[in-house]
Design a protein around this motif. Structure first.
Motif, short mmCIF file in Angstrom:
data_model
loop_
_atom_site.label_atom_id
_atom_site.label_comp_id
_atom_site.label_asym_id
_atom_site.label_seq_id
_atom_site.Cartn_x
_atom_site.Cartn_y
_atom_site.Cartn_z
N GLU A 161 0.81 -1.22 0.00
CA GLU A 161 0.00 0.00 0.00
C GLU A 161 0.85 1.27 0.00
N ASN A 162 2.06 1.17 0.54
CA ASN A 162 2.94 2.34 0.55
C ASN A 162 4.03 2.25 -0.51
N GLN A 163 3.94 1.20 -1.35
CA GLN A 163 4.90 1.03 -2.45
C GLN A 163 6.34 1.13 -1.94
N LEU A 164 6.62 0.36 -0.90
CA LEU A 164 7.95 0.36 -0.30
C LEU A 164 8.79 -0.79 -0.82
N ALA A 165 10.07 -0.57 -0.94
CA ALA A 165 11.01 -1.67 -1.07
C ALA A 165 11.22 -2.23 0.34
N LEU A 166 11.69 -3.46 0.43
CA LEU A 166 11.92 -4.05 1.76
C LEU A 166 12.94 -3.24 2.53
N GLU A 167 13.90 -2.65 1.83
CA GLU A 167 14.88 -1.79 2.47
C GLU A 167 14.20 -0.59 3.13
N GLU A 168 13.23 0.01 2.43
CA GLU A 168 12.52 1.16 2.97
C GLU A 168 11.64 0.76 4.15
N PHE A 169 11.05 -0.40 4.06
CA PHE A 169 10.21 -0.90 5.16
C PHE A 169 11.02 -1.00 6.45
N PHE A 170 12.20 -1.60 6.37
CA PHE A 170 13.01 -1.76 7.57
C PHE A 170 13.62 -0.45 8.05
N ASP A 171 13.69 0.54 7.18
CA ASP A 171 14.11 1.87 7.62
C ASP A 171 13.02 2.54 8.46
N LEU A 172 11.76 2.20 8.18
CA LEU A 172 10.63 2.83 8.84
C LEU A 172 10.13 2.09 10.08
#
Length: 283
Positions: free
Chosen positions: A268-279
């Motif tokens: 839903e937020n169009q994240l890469a897995l890298e971005e997900f773990f940053d957040l």
């Protein structure tokens, strides 16, 4: 949880659950066919006791705890990588973690092989064979079966192409890719950095592209269905378009990675897995 989220795999809700290329094995497409080169580089019921039922009605139902909290974007510590530096490389020490975060920076141990590998009961591009690339971890395999069943109900034809791949096999594919395209090639992962070794990834294709692993898959009906529906079953398109600088890999519309409930938030937020773990926060 949002009402529309991942209703298809209730049995998997208690835990959360590179680039990739098709591994060559017997009965796989002809290796001499140029259209397949990228795949190679690139499974006595009695009635309830009324008295017990009355007692149970007075007791609140126990809710299963879900590890991922949408509201706070948080996860328990065990879902984050535990890292140990070995010869200058960050090696993941808890690779059985269903959210294990594998990329160029965080590598799986060279001797890691999941203990719960099974062959999902789905269609394969090369027929149903007991070969390494047919396998996935059990939880991911069950989710893949549900995804394929839903696709079939909508007359969407999918085929599994390549799942588990050992560290040694990845080394062979990486060496071949570098020999052909140079060290800057962006489709075949270094050994240890491939999600296929985790047993949580599966490459998927369709007859519409001759079961090849090509970026044109995104333009097919099957590729579009996969992109729009995979998250309902706990999968993400791991290497997204326009995220190459973040993931370190080229766009791969065929590469599914199982991450469980987190797939909804990532999609839903169009994240890469890298971005997900940053957040996401660690609790």
């Amino acid at each position: 949880m949002k009402k529309n989220k991942w209703l298809f795999i209730v049995a998997l809700s208690t835990i959360m659950v590179s680039a990739c290329q098709q591994d060559d094995q017997q009965s796989s497409p002809d290796d001499s066919n140029p259209s397949n080169e990228q795949q190679e580089q690139t499974e006595d019921q009695s009635a309830p006791d009324d008295s017990n039922q009355a007692e149970n009605e007075d007791e609140p139902a126990e809710e299963e705890e879900e590890p991922f909290d949408e509201e706070t974007m948080s996860l328990p510590t065990e879902y984050f990588n535990e890292i140990e530096e070995v010869d200058g490389q960050a090696i993941i020490q808890n690779p059985d973690n269903i959210l294990t975060f594998v990329n160029h920076d965080f590598l799986l141990p060279s001797d890691y092989e999941p203990e719960d590998l099974v062959i999902p009961d789905v269609k394969f591009s090369y027929g149903h064979q007991d070969i390494p690339k047919s396998y996935m971890r059990e939880e991911a395999a069950g989710a893949l079966e549900a995804l394929f069943a839903a696709a079939n109900e909508e007359d969407i034809e999918l085929a599994a192409v390549s799942g588990y791949r050992s560290y040694d096999r990845q080394q062979e594919l990486y060496d071949q890719a570098v020999s052909k395209s140079g060290p800057d090639q962006e489709f075949v992962a270094n050994p240890g950095s491939s999600e296929h070794q985790s047993g949580l990834a599966m490459d998927v294709s369709s007859a519409s592209v001759n079961y090849s692993l090509v970026q044109e898959y995104e333009d097919t009906e099957e590729g579009q269905w996969l992109s729009e529906n995979a998250h309902h079953f706990g999968f993400i398109i791991r290497y997204q378009k326009d995220k190459e600088d973040i993931t370190g890999y080229g766009y791969e519309p065929w590469h599914l990675r199982y991450v469980g409930e987190a797939a909804i938030e990532i999609y839903e937020n169009q994240l890469a897995l890298e971005e997900f773990f940053d957040l996401v926060k660690e609790i």
